[in-house]
Write a protein that holds these residues in place. Sequence first.
Motif, PDB file in Angstrom:
ATOM      1  N   ASP A 289       0.830  -1.200   0.000  1.00  9.14           N
ATOM      2  CA  ASP A 289       0.000   0.000   0.000  1.00  9.14           C
ATOM      3  C   ASP A 289       0.869   1.257   0.000  1.00  9.14           C
ATOM      4  O   ASP A 289       1.872   1.337   0.726  1.00  9.14           O
ATOM      5  CB  ASP A 289      -0.895   0.018   1.238  1.00  9.14           C
ATOM      6  CG  ASP A 289      -1.980  -1.042   1.193  1.00  9.14           C
ATOM      7  OD1 ASP A 289      -2.217  -1.597   0.105  1.00  9.14           O
ATOM      8  OD2 ASP A 289      -2.576  -1.321   2.250  1.00  9.14           O
ATOM      9  N   LEU A 290       0.464   2.238  -0.800  1.00  7.19           N
ATOM     10  CA  LEU A 290       1.098   3.553  -0.789  1.00  7.19           C
ATOM     11  C   LEU A 290       0.256   4.434   0.122  1.00  7.19           C
ATOM     12  O   LEU A 290      -0.915   4.709  -0.180  1.00  7.19           O
ATOM     13  CB  LEU A 290       1.153   4.142  -2.198  1.00  7.19           C
ATOM     14  CG  LEU A 290       1.797   5.519  -2.343  1.00  7.19           C
ATOM     15  CD1 LEU A 290       3.258   5.495  -1.937  1.00  7.19           C
ATOM     16  CD2 LEU A 290       1.658   6.017  -3.783  1.00  7.19           C
TER      17      LEU A 290
ATOM     18  N   LEU B  20       5.755   8.100  -0.235  1.00  6.15           N
ATOM     19  CA  LEU B  20       6.390   9.031  -1.162  1.00  6.15           C
ATOM     20  C   LEU B  20       7.216  10.003  -0.336  1.00  6.15           C
ATOM     21  O   LEU B  20       6.676  10.881   0.338  1.00  6.15           O
ATOM     22  CB  LEU B  20       5.336   9.783  -1.981  1.00  6.15           C
ATOM     23  CG  LEU B  20       4.796   9.071  -3.213  1.00  6.15           C
ATOM     24  CD1 LEU B  20       3.664   9.879  -3.839  1.00  6.15           C
ATOM     25  CD2 LEU B  20       5.899   8.860  -4.250  1.00  6.15           C
ATOM     26  N   ALA B  21       8.518   9.821  -0.347  1.00  5.21           N
ATOM     27  CA  ALA B  21       9.431  10.690   0.387  1.00  5.21           C
ATOM     28  C   ALA B  21      10.072  11.671  -0.585  1.00  5.21           C
ATOM     29  O   ALA B  21       9.854  11.597  -1.794  1.00  5.21           O
ATOM     30  CB  ALA B  21      10.496   9.848   1.085  1.00  5.21           C
ATOM     31  N   ASP B  22      10.874  12.584  -0.052  1.00  6.29           N
ATOM     32  CA  ASP B  22      11.536  13.535  -0.939  1.00  6.29           C
ATOM     33  C   ASP B  22      12.464  12.841  -1.920  1.00  6.29           C
ATOM     34  O   ASP B  22      12.695  13.328  -3.028  1.00  6.29           O
ATOM     35  CB  ASP B  22      12.305  14.587  -0.133  1.00  6.29           C
ATOM     36  CG  ASP B  22      13.241  13.963   0.887  1.00  6.29           C
ATOM     37  OD1 ASP B  22      13.039  12.787   1.236  1.00  6.29           O
ATOM     38  OD2 ASP B  22      14.181  14.657   1.330  1.00  6.29           O
ATOM     39  N   VAL B  23      12.994  11.671  -1.542  1.00  4.23           N
ATOM     40  CA  VAL B  23      13.891  10.919  -2.410  1.00  4.23           C
ATOM     41  C   VAL B  23      13.126  10.102  -3.447  1.00  4.23           C
ATOM     42  O   VAL B  23      13.706   9.528  -4.355  1.00  4.23           O
ATOM     43  CB  VAL B  23      14.803   9.998  -1.568  1.00  4.23           C
ATOM     44  CG1 VAL B  23      14.005   8.856  -0.969  1.00  4.23           C
ATOM     45  CG2 VAL B  23      15.980   9.475  -2.378  1.00  4.23           C
TER      46      VAL B  23
ATOM     47  N   GLU C 180       9.827   7.125  -4.095  1.00  2.00           N
ATOM     48  CA  GLU C 180       9.065   6.074  -3.436  1.00  2.00           C
ATOM     49  C   GLU C 180       9.995   5.157  -2.635  1.00  2.00           C
ATOM     50  O   GLU C 180      11.012   4.705  -3.138  1.00  2.00           O
ATOM     51  CB  GLU C 180       8.307   5.252  -4.478  1.00  2.00           C
ATOM     52  CG  GLU C 180       7.301   4.295  -3.896  1.00  2.00           C
ATOM     53  CD  GLU C 180       6.485   3.593  -4.965  1.00  2.00           C
ATOM     54  OE1 GLU C 180       6.695   2.373  -5.139  1.00  2.00           O
ATOM     55  OE2 GLU C 180       5.672   4.257  -5.627  1.00  2.00           O
ATOM     56  N   VAL C 181       9.613   4.901  -1.384  1.00  2.00           N
ATOM     57  CA  VAL C 181      10.420   4.081  -0.485  1.00  2.00           C
ATOM     58  C   VAL C 181       9.517   3.043   0.183  1.00  2.00           C
ATOM     59  O   VAL C 181       8.413   3.364   0.631  1.00  2.00           O
ATOM     60  CB  VAL C 181      11.106   4.930   0.605  1.00  2.00           C
ATOM     61  CG1 VAL C 181      11.941   4.048   1.529  1.00  2.00           C
ATOM     62  CG2 VAL C 181      11.975   6.018  -0.020  1.00  2.00           C
TER      63      VAL C 181
ATOM     64  N   ASP D  20      14.572  -2.970  -7.864  1.00  2.00           N
ATOM     65  CA  ASP D  20      14.784  -1.521  -7.976  1.00  2.00           C
ATOM     66  C   ASP D  20      13.961  -0.731  -6.958  1.00  2.00           C
ATOM     67  O   ASP D  20      13.524   0.390  -7.233  1.00  2.00           O
ATOM     68  CB  ASP D  20      14.472  -1.024  -9.388  1.00  2.00           C
ATOM     69  CG  ASP D  20      15.346  -1.668 -10.441  1.00  2.00           C
ATOM     70  OD1 ASP D  20      16.505  -2.007 -10.128  1.00  2.00           O
ATOM     71  OD2 ASP D  20      14.868  -1.860 -11.582  1.00  2.00           O
ATOM     72  N   SER D  21      13.771  -1.309  -5.766  1.00  2.00           N
ATOM     73  CA  SER D  21      13.053  -0.605  -4.701  1.00  2.00           C
ATOM     74  C   SER D  21      14.043  -0.098  -3.659  1.00  2.00           C
ATOM     75  O   SER D  21      14.952  -0.816  -3.247  1.00  2.00           O
ATOM     76  CB  SER D  21      12.056  -1.537  -4.010  1.00  2.00           C
ATOM     77  OG  SER D  21      11.032  -1.951  -4.876  1.00  2.00           O
TER      78      SER D  21
END
Length: 516
Positions: free
Chosen positions: A44-45, A86-89, A91-92, A398-399
């Motif tokens: 989940d996002l 959703l972080a500044d960098v 998606e984490v 790629d996460s």
Amino acid sequence: MLSDIILTSKSFLRSHEPQISLLLLFASLIVTYIVLYPKPVAFDLVNGKTAFELFNRRSKANFVKNAYGIISDRLQKVPGKPFRVLADVGEVTILPPEYAHQIRNDERFSFTKAAYRWFYAHLPGMEGFEAGTNETHLMKLIARHQLTHQLTKVTKPVSDECVAALQDLYTEEEEWHQVTVREVNLKIMARVTSRIFLGEELCRNPDWLKVTSTYSVVAFRAVEELRKWPTLLHPVVMWFLPNCTAARGLVKQTRDIITPVLQKRRGMKAQAAATGDKVVFNDAISWLEAVAEEKSVRYDPACAQLSLSTAALHSTTDFFTQVTLDIAKDPSLIDALRAEIITVLGNGTWTKNSLYNLKLMDSVLKESQRLKPIAIASMRRYTEEDVTLEDGSSVPKDSLTLVSAHRHWDEAFYKNPHSFDGYRFFNMRQQPGLENKSQLVSATVDHMGFGFGLHACPGRFFASEEIKITLAHMLMNYDLRTIAGCDLSPRQHGFSLLANPTAKLEIRKRSNTQDF
């Protein structure tokens, strides 16, 4: 009419029978693949954009301001389940603490690639990050060997530089006066770490001290600048963004300072070797040269020093600043720490055993780091392939992933978890079976101040010694107290949790001092 349609359909099916058979076979293969080889489940996002938003800017900006609240809220509502933010960098994937054991030594979760992508280490100006994230692991070798197994060789230089730095920066003023704690502690730690990394000839060099105390701040700000732009534009915008430009200038200054010293030393060694003599330097310049030669790898000496400085100075200054603020609130704790210092170091000798026996100080440091670690999530990794976890869920290739550090503030693991208790780990250390776990340098899932697993901070043993020595000299030589109305609370920025950069204390030189 109906009969005509049926006849036409039959005619169509007969004429296209090979194609239809092939299509049915293809469809059955797809269904079989989906059943037997399911794609990784997307977690989940929890803070995505709304249906009417075209971009993620609002979500990212809100996360920067309220990351702790967003993560805490999700863990309370759906405990034990991974999720995405959703972080500044970008998606984490956030893994709850119980997943730390699963990934701690899993090579599919890459430490170096995560750091490389997190800090844009491939770009000019970010070389201080690149040297610490490449695959040669020179920094890790130095931290694990010279800064861990040879601690006794650096203890006296650390102590000597602490005394000199405190006299210059905390001053000899016996009247109460205000200091901005992080600002003055940064200068102290810059000198102490530079004494070990660069030797006595450069540790008080004003040009180097300016570079080493400035680069980490500028480079982190440059990273923040870049995160506001699409990745494809980074190679272009980096030439115009102010902090990116400043970072490149500091890299050049570093080379201008380090290169002549290195050339001079190489010349001295060559001359000594010609006469059968040997010149030995006990600092990181020499260590890096020796390890690089032993491992037959190339490295950039200047950027290696920037990497050591960034890794050590940023985190150590933050740690030392926070513990200074914490103990200033409790005069009785300061008295107890001084009594322990006198008891343990009464003969004036710094040894591995004396550092170990500063058990209350060790507890105070660990408690300060528990209540305010440098980040609210740890174990930064990057998946190099789809990874299926033990519960059957999958982390896609790629996460970027992090493990939440929320056990630091969990009532199930710590009584009154949001209160500072300097004796917490001192008392735990008395309990059978908890002697080692309760020490500052122990990295556990319940306390990830230094990370956890294979890539737990390799320099934590040196950092522990450095801070203990500095704190002992500071407490024995200076009084400190809080200022009414001054905010000492930490500052959150995304995943980072930092000691308040504007916090002030009052200090004064003690008239009756006992130093070591």
